[in-house]
Write an enzyme that holds these catalytic residues in place. Structure first.
Site, mmCIF file in Angstrom:
data_model
loop_
_atom_site.group_PDB
_atom_site.id
_atom_site.type_symbol
_atom_site.label_atom_id
_atom_site.label_comp_id
_atom_site.label_asym_id
_atom_site.label_seq_id
_atom_site.Cartn_x
_atom_site.Cartn_y
_atom_site.Cartn_z
ATOM 1 N NE ARG A 24 -3.479 -2.466 2.381
ATOM 2 C CZ ARG A 24 -4.448 -2.802 3.216
ATOM 3 N NH1 ARG A 24 -4.887 -1.924 4.082
ATOM 4 N NH2 ARG A 24 -4.978 -4.008 3.190
ATOM 5 C CB SER A 116 -8.099 -2.506 2.743
ATOM 6 O OG SER A 116 -9.039 -3.083 3.570
ATOM 7 C CG HIS A 117 -8.408 0.090 6.598
ATOM 8 N ND1 HIS A 117 -7.703 -1.042 6.289
ATOM 9 C CD2 HIS A 117 -7.603 0.822 7.400
ATOM 10 C CE1 HIS A 117 -6.515 -1.011 6.887
ATOM 11 N NE2 HIS A 117 -6.425 0.119 7.570
ATOM 12 C CG ASP A 288 -12.894 -2.689 4.351
ATOM 13 O OD1 ASP A 288 -13.744 -3.433 3.837
ATOM 14 O OD2 ASP A 288 -11.695 -2.998 4.446
ATOM 15 C CG ASP A 290 -10.942 -4.458 0.812
ATOM 16 O OD1 ASP A 290 -11.278 -3.800 1.822
ATOM 17 O OD2 ASP A 290 -10.179 -5.441 0.869
ATOM 18 C CG ASP A 292 -11.468 -6.991 3.630
ATOM 19 O OD1 ASP A 292 -11.770 -5.803 3.851
ATOM 20 O OD2 ASP A 292 -10.292 -7.375 3.480
ATOM 21 N NE ARG A 293 -10.261 -3.413 7.955
ATOM 22 C CZ ARG A 293 -9.417 -2.800 8.745
ATOM 23 N NH1 ARG A 293 -9.854 -1.878 9.581
ATOM 24 N NH2 ARG A 293 -8.137 -3.068 8.713
ATOM 25 C CD GLU A 376 -7.297 -9.912 11.375
ATOM 26 O OE1 GLU A 376 -6.170 -9.693 11.840
ATOM 27 O OE2 GLU A 376 -7.616 -9.624 10.215
ATOM 28 C CB SER A 378 -8.978 -4.815 12.572
ATOM 29 O OG SER A 378 -8.786 -6.087 11.963
ATOM 30 C CE LYS A 389 -10.403 -7.621 7.080
ATOM 31 N NZ LYS A 389 -8.965 -7.796 6.807
HETATM 32 C C1 VG1 Z 1 -4.987 -3.957 9.933
HETATM 33 C C2 VG1 Z 1 -5.721 -4.734 10.993
HETATM 34 C C3 VG1 Z 1 -5.656 -6.220 10.693
HETATM 35 C C4 VG1 Z 1 -6.193 -6.485 9.284
HETATM 36 C C5 VG1 Z 1 -5.445 -5.628 8.286
HETATM 37 C C6 VG1 Z 1 -6.004 -5.755 6.886
HETATM 38 O O1 VG1 Z 1 -3.617 -4.309 9.937
HETATM 39 O O2 VG1 Z 1 -5.210 -4.457 12.256
HETATM 40 O O3 VG1 Z 1 -6.383 -6.915 11.664
HETATM 41 O O4 VG1 Z 1 -6.040 -7.828 8.948
HETATM 42 O O5 VG1 Z 1 -5.524 -4.261 8.657
HETATM 43 O O6 VG1 Z 1 -7.344 -5.402 6.829
HETATM 44 P P1 VG1 Z 1 -2.524 -3.381 10.642
HETATM 45 O O7 VG1 Z 1 -1.233 -4.047 10.332
HETATM 46 O O8 VG1 Z 1 -2.682 -2.020 10.069
HETATM 47 O O9 VG1 Z 1 -2.867 -3.387 12.089
HETATM 48 V V1 VG1 Z 1 -7.983 -4.746 5.424
HETATM 49 O O10 VG1 Z 1 -9.563 -4.703 5.527
HETATM 50 O O11 VG1 Z 1 -7.301 -3.232 5.488
HETATM 51 O O12 VG1 Z 1 -7.244 -5.569 4.185
HETATM 52 CO CO CO Z 2 -10.436 -4.357 3.734
#
Ligand code: VG1
Ligand code: CO
Length: 560
Positions: A24, A116-117, A288, A290, A292-293, A376, A378, A389
């Site tokens: 990213r 993603s988010h 989010d 994409d 998955d959240r 998770e 998150s 997810k």
């Molecule tokens: C974060 C979350 C983690 C999740 C990841 C990808 O990672 O804490 O639980 O799997 O995002 O989610 P980090 O390393 O920033 O804590 V997604 O929906 O952004 O692909």
């Molecule tokens: Co995501």
């Protein structure tokens, strides 16, 4: 006409190391000459001999630069010997949809275009991630291999003249230097919707949502936050389940998410929270970028922590036809996730696993038939129907639980706590801090908590005293392939089971984001307010980590 393969000379870019979930960076980084080409070439090469003659899935969350990147991937794949690409129309596919498509088509893998988010648009983030043939995010060994290739890359292969219109569904075949290459542009939602219909009882859910079964329609507010789920939400909730148009909002996927930060939490999904708090809704949900959240809230914006969401779904799996049919294997959660699901697992006599942060760590357990439900903290919840997810799946699971119990969300939670006790949980995020001081903070804290005299120490705050039982930098040995992941987060466990966890985010595109996770279990006192119940532990965590001193921050950016 036969198209020719061009070999283009290039040089490595530094820092193309995939993080928690893919690479990213800012759009401006990805659009530098050869930057995206290098990374995609590395992904393709990392597949080795299996790439030639393979099928790959390509799609993303529709953010800025998605379409261009998808077209580029078509030209690179053609040149590298891939036989067939399944590309989402306009380059759009949610992350769960990619996972589902890889599995249904027995593809070699998929390239997911999303950050993603993280916010989107020309000034914000883009991302590329590779998912393997099980449909899940590439494991560490694979992403390390991709990274190594990016550090040595000298050339990439391209079919520059290949023209493809990915805005129209259909199949186009090409002759690439005498070999056939096919691009199938597919409807972005059809396969996924079919998959959901196999998992859930849509007829029953439709009667429940429309009110045919209960006499009053389920009042929902589903917020797609202008991310990729918009099209999926409309097809599933409006067309298949008969919800009214006013049940869904922000359902047009936009390249910049309309300026929204597509992260479904209490801070960034504020519009949803405020609306549900004031209005007469039974359930609110957001996703989010994409898809998955998920965030689930009940009437009056009653907040369901993702750790509790996982535990409740685990408790009611019998409400979902997929599990009736396939049986219930073990459960799992990421290390920072509160252990509410462990209690359900224990009661049901199931295996429960604790893995590092990141969905890629669940894949092996699912493939080995030992795991059927995981999550998770998150805002990630999902099952072994795919290897990602799945936000929409989680909402359908919750609606199934509501239908099954005939209860509202708050009542479902309160009943759950009365049986199992409650895991109070909060997460503080300090976003975009300076990197060096954060690394120093983690190093200093690691030293403190791993010193032999740390165990047994007591800390007091707000009239409460906690005695350290154990502390480490979490490391994990995969029970299936025995691979080891080290340094996955600093963890202090107290004698009463309460925990403090500190780790640095691996999904940011600039600076460092510190995540501080606090959880504490109460058997009887289950109706308190998390912020009050956890205040003493938060203060202790700030003291031990010296976070304000290192980051210069007195308050987090996001509180969950
Ligand atoms: C974060 C979350 C983690 C999740 C990841 C990808 O990672 O804490 O639980 O799997 O995002 O989610 P980090 O390393 O920033 O804590 V997604 O929906 O952004 O692909
Ligand atoms: Co995501």
């Amino acid at each position: 006409m036969s198209l020719t393969v061009e070999i283009v000379a290039t040089k490595p870019y530094e820092g193309q190391k995939p993080g928690t979930s893919g690479l990213r960076k800012k759009v401006k980084v990805f659009t530098q000459p050869n930057y995206t080409e290098n990374f995609v070439q590395a992904i393709l090469e990392a597949n080795g001999a299996a790439l030639v003659g393979s099928t790959l899935v390509v799609g993303g969350d529709g953010r800025f630069y998605c379409k261009e990147a998808a077209e580029l991937i078509v030209r690179l794949s053609a040149a590298n010997g891939v036989s067939k690409l399944l590309v989402g129309q306009n380059g759009i596919l949610s992350t769960p949809a990619v996972s589902s498509l890889i599995r249904h088509n027995k593809a070699l893998g998929g390239i997911v275009l999303t950050a993603s988010h993280n916010p989107g648009g020309p000034e914000n983030d883009f991302g590329i991630k590779f998912n393997c043939e099980n449909g899940g995010p590439a494991p560490d060994a694979f992403t390390n291999h991709i990274y190594k290739i990016t550090t040595e890359i000298k050339e990439y292969k391209l079919v520059r003249n290949l023209q493809i219109d990915i805005s129209k569904v259909g199949v186009t075949s090409f002759d690439i230097a005498g070999k056939p290459f096919t691009v199938e542009v597919i409807d972005s939602v059809a396969n996924y919707v079919r998959h959901m219909e196999e998992i859930f009882d849509f007829a029953k859910l439709k009667d429940f949502v429309s009110g045919k079964a209960t006499g009053k329609p389920l009042k929902m507010r589903i917020d797609a936050m202008n991310g990729v789920t918009g099209s999926y939400v409309r097809e599933i909730f409006l067309n298949r389940l008969g919800a009214t148009e006013s049940s869904v909002v922000h359902t047009t996927p936009l390249p910049d998410f309309g300026g929204l930060h597509p992260d479904p939490n209490l801070t960034y999904a504020k519009d949803l929270v405020d609306t549900v708090a004031q209005g007469d809704y039974d359930i609110g949900a957001a996703f989010d970028g994409d898809g998955d959240r998920n965030m689930i809230i009940g009437s009056k914006a009653f907040f369901v922590t993702p750790s509790d969401s996982l535990a409740v779904i685990a408790h009611y799996l019998e409400a979902i036809p997929y599990f009736q049919k396939n049986g219930v294997q073990g459960f799992a959660r990421s290390m920072p996730t509160a252990s509410a699901v462990d209690l359900v697992g224990r009661k049901l006599g199931k295996e429960v696993f604790e893995v590092p942060t990141g969905w890629k760590y669940f894949g092996n357990l699912m493939d080995a038939g030992r795991l059927c439900l995981c999550g998770e903290e998150s805002f990630g919840t999902g099952s072994n129907h795919i290897r990602e997810k799945d936000g929409i799946w989680a909402v359908l699971a919750w609606i199934s639980v509501m239908q099954h119990t005939g209860k509202g969300i708050e009542d479902i939670l309160k009943q759950h706590w009365s049986v199992y006790g409650r895991n109070y949980f909060t997460r503080y995020d300090y976003e975009e801090c300076a990197s060096d001081p954060c690394n120093e903070m983690v190093a200093t804290m690691e030293k403190t908590i791993t010193a032999p005299e740390f165990v047994g120490k007591s800390y007091s705050s707000g009239g409460k005293t906690y005695k350290v039982k154990e502390a480490d930098n979490f490391s994990y040995t995969d029970p299936v392939d025995k691979s080891v992941a080290t340094k996955q987060g600093l963890r202090i466990v107290f004698e009463d089971g309460s925990r403090i966890v500190v780790r640095l985010s691996g999904t940011g595109s600039s600076g460092a984001t510190v995540r501080l996770y606090i959880d504490s279990y109460e058997k009887e006192n289950v109706l308190g307010q998390a912020s009050v119940m956890l205040k003493p532990l938060i203060d202790i965590a700030l003291e031990i980590s010296q976070l304000p001193k290192f980051t210069g921050r007195n308050a987090p950016t996001v509180i969950t």
